[in-house]
Design a protein around this motif. Sequence first.
Motif, short mmCIF file in Angstrom:
data_model
loop_
_atom_site.label_atom_id
_atom_site.label_comp_id
_atom_site.label_asym_id
_atom_site.label_seq_id
_atom_site.Cartn_x
_atom_site.Cartn_y
_atom_site.Cartn_z
N TYR A 192 27.88 76.06 48.74
CA TYR A 192 27.95 75.04 47.79
C TYR A 192 26.81 74.25 47.91
O TYR A 192 26.72 73.30 47.23
CB TYR A 192 29.14 74.23 48.46
CG TYR A 192 30.44 74.97 48.37
CD1 TYR A 192 31.19 74.88 47.34
CD2 TYR A 192 31.07 75.19 49.56
CE1 TYR A 192 32.26 75.53 47.28
CE2 TYR A 192 32.41 75.69 49.62
CZ TYR A 192 32.97 75.94 48.18
OH TYR A 192 34.25 76.45 48.11
N ARG A 193 25.72 74.74 48.64
CA ARG A 193 24.64 73.93 48.57
C ARG A 193 23.19 74.35 47.87
O ARG A 193 22.09 74.12 47.85
CB ARG A 193 24.00 73.66 50.07
CG ARG A 193 24.84 72.57 50.77
CD ARG A 193 24.47 72.34 52.35
NE ARG A 193 24.84 73.57 53.22
CZ ARG A 193 23.88 74.33 53.70
NH1 ARG A 193 22.57 74.12 53.30
NH2 ARG A 193 24.10 75.39 54.49
N LYS A 194 23.57 75.35 47.05
CA LYS A 194 22.87 76.19 46.08
C LYS A 194 23.42 76.23 44.66
O LYS A 194 24.51 76.32 44.41
CB LYS A 194 22.80 77.55 46.56
CG LYS A 194 22.16 77.94 47.77
CD LYS A 194 21.35 79.22 48.04
CE LYS A 194 22.68 80.26 48.05
NZ LYS A 194 22.02 81.65 48.10
N ILE A 195 22.49 75.82 43.67
CA ILE A 195 22.71 75.64 42.37
C ILE A 195 21.99 76.78 41.75
O ILE A 195 20.46 76.48 41.60
CB ILE A 195 22.69 74.25 41.72
CG1 ILE A 195 23.62 73.38 42.63
CG2 ILE A 195 23.15 74.27 40.22
CD1 ILE A 195 23.23 71.76 42.11
N LYS A 196 22.23 77.53 41.14
CA LYS A 196 21.55 78.67 40.27
C LYS A 196 21.29 78.01 38.71
O LYS A 196 22.11 77.67 38.35
CB LYS A 196 22.42 79.93 40.36
CG LYS A 196 21.66 81.00 39.47
CD LYS A 196 22.61 82.51 39.61
CE LYS A 196 21.83 83.41 38.76
NZ LYS A 196 22.56 84.70 39.02
N LEU A 197 20.06 77.77 38.53
CA LEU A 197 19.81 77.15 37.63
C LEU A 197 19.94 78.04 35.95
O LEU A 197 20.26 77.27 35.02
CB LEU A 197 18.25 76.80 37.28
CG LEU A 197 17.74 76.01 38.30
CD1 LEU A 197 16.21 75.60 38.09
CD2 LEU A 197 18.50 74.94 38.60
N SER A 198 20.20 79.22 36.22
CA SER A 198 20.60 80.11 34.94
C SER A 198 21.93 80.14 34.73
O SER A 198 22.63 80.50 33.97
CB SER A 198 20.11 81.72 35.04
OG SER A 198 20.55 82.07 36.24
N ASN A 199 22.97 79.31 35.86
CA ASN A 199 24.24 79.34 35.80
C ASN A 199 24.66 78.77 34.27
O ASN A 199 24.12 77.56 33.88
CB ASN A 199 24.86 78.55 36.97
CG ASN A 199 26.48 78.34 36.59
OD1 ASN A 199 26.68 77.37 36.07
ND2 ASN A 199 27.20 79.28 37.46
N LYS A 200 25.62 79.39 33.67
CA LYS A 200 25.90 78.93 32.36
C LYS A 200 26.54 77.50 32.30
O LYS A 200 26.11 76.65 31.27
CB LYS A 200 27.16 79.79 31.65
CG LYS A 200 27.48 79.43 30.24
CD LYS A 200 28.30 80.66 29.63
CE LYS A 200 28.63 80.19 28.15
NZ LYS A 200 27.48 79.82 27.41
N VAL A 201 27.33 77.29 33.39
CA VAL A 201 27.89 75.97 33.25
C VAL A 201 26.78 74.95 33.63
O VAL A 201 26.67 73.88 32.71
CB VAL A 201 28.89 75.41 34.33
CG1 VAL A 201 29.48 74.19 34.38
CG2 VAL A 201 30.25 76.28 34.07
N PHE A 202 25.78 75.10 34.09
CA PHE A 202 24.57 74.13 34.63
C PHE A 202 23.75 73.98 33.32
O PHE A 202 23.39 72.92 32.96
CB PHE A 202 24.14 74.68 35.96
CG PHE A 202 22.68 73.62 36.33
CD1 PHE A 202 23.08 72.81 37.01
CD2 PHE A 202 21.59 73.97 35.81
CE1 PHE A 202 21.91 71.59 37.32
CE2 PHE A 202 20.49 73.10 36.07
CZ PHE A 202 20.63 72.13 37.06
#
Length: 439
Positions: A192-202
Amino acid sequence: MKKFFDDIKKDIKFKSAGPGKKLTEEGSSKSQVVQSSSSAKQHRHAPSAGAQMAGAAALARIEQHPRPKVHTSQDAIRSQVKRELEAEAAALAEKDKAAGAEGSKVPVKDPTCLSVSGVYFTCPLTGAILTKSEREVHIKEAILMRFEEDEIEASVMMMHTFNKDREKVKTAVDIISKYIENICKNPTEEKYRKIKLSNKVFQDKVRCVEGSREFLQALGFTSIMLPVEGQEEEEEFLVLTEHSPDALELMKERRDRLVRGEPVRAQLNREAQAFRASPNAMRFDLPPEFYNLTAEELKKEQQQRSDLIEKNAMLRTKAMREKEEQRERRKYNYTLLRIRLPDGNLLQGTFYAWDRLPVLFSFVRESLVDGWQPFELIAPGGQKLQESEEVALAECNLVPAALLSFAWDAAVQADIAAAGGKSPTLLKPELLEKIRTLN
């Protein structure tokens, strides 16, 4: 190698001279001309942008130039936004120039004869007085300056102000709020403390909103390249280190600030002015900013008014008249109102055409010494305006300008007089100090 780059620099210098520049050296010979021609054939194709950049970097190393400063994320952001602001300012200037050229077809009145010099706005962050074309760029610059003081506040302002699509902003805010909620509920779970920048939603919902990344970084997220299962290359993630319970509470408070955020907008400067009693009180000469019309439409305005006079002489239904009045009122962005006071002096202010009556009453009240006392405002034609009614000024036929009459509540004035009390002046001293005479 160095000689090769010296030749490139000479070649670029030669090209930059342009076709209009003549050689002035007396001693040039035909052999030099032939050699130049041969050289020109060899270099007839200019190096690509990538080649020039690579060449410049290599040359810098050869000449032992210091390495350029590595910019931080905030430096890069500010540089990017500065370039955008400069581009916007140039576009606005070009637009104003074009508007001015088009407007020159319309007879321009002497500015000294205008009832008000123009429409101005106040920046809520700096207090600066701005024209319409200046306000957006100035506010963006003011928000960027806030990063030095409070990164959370600045990034919240950035998200809500820099993006025109309010639905996109709301979606991004909802997603970021969900990130924070998951972290607070599961503080020890790394996922929950990692956000993948290539994630489509992001990519589709958050990254496209200016200020979103700045807000996450202000929360404590940092950019890190991490391996991804099933991939050879690493990818960029925004990662938040594990937080203490106190830090999690602070994160919730910052999330609430983001949710409550509002766009920073320049406020209309009412330019309150006082004038002495004058027979010209009903004369209004307005600048072009008051009209929601193009220059060509302004030219036709006089003809339309003449046609309206003719139509008024014809028999029309009430519905027809009301429809024409509504169309007429939509022509204006702003309205200039004067209020004639019991002592004969005039109070003047600028309003949006769609400001409500309580805004007008508040303006008058704030300009009076005894603003706490009840009073009445009478529109042209004898209509009494009601402070409690949420009716737009345009709907009261008070656009693009009007002269209203002011009257104290008779019953209250009788009580004050019986008690022996009476205010020697009506308007506040700061207005009376700058009182003028109408042209």
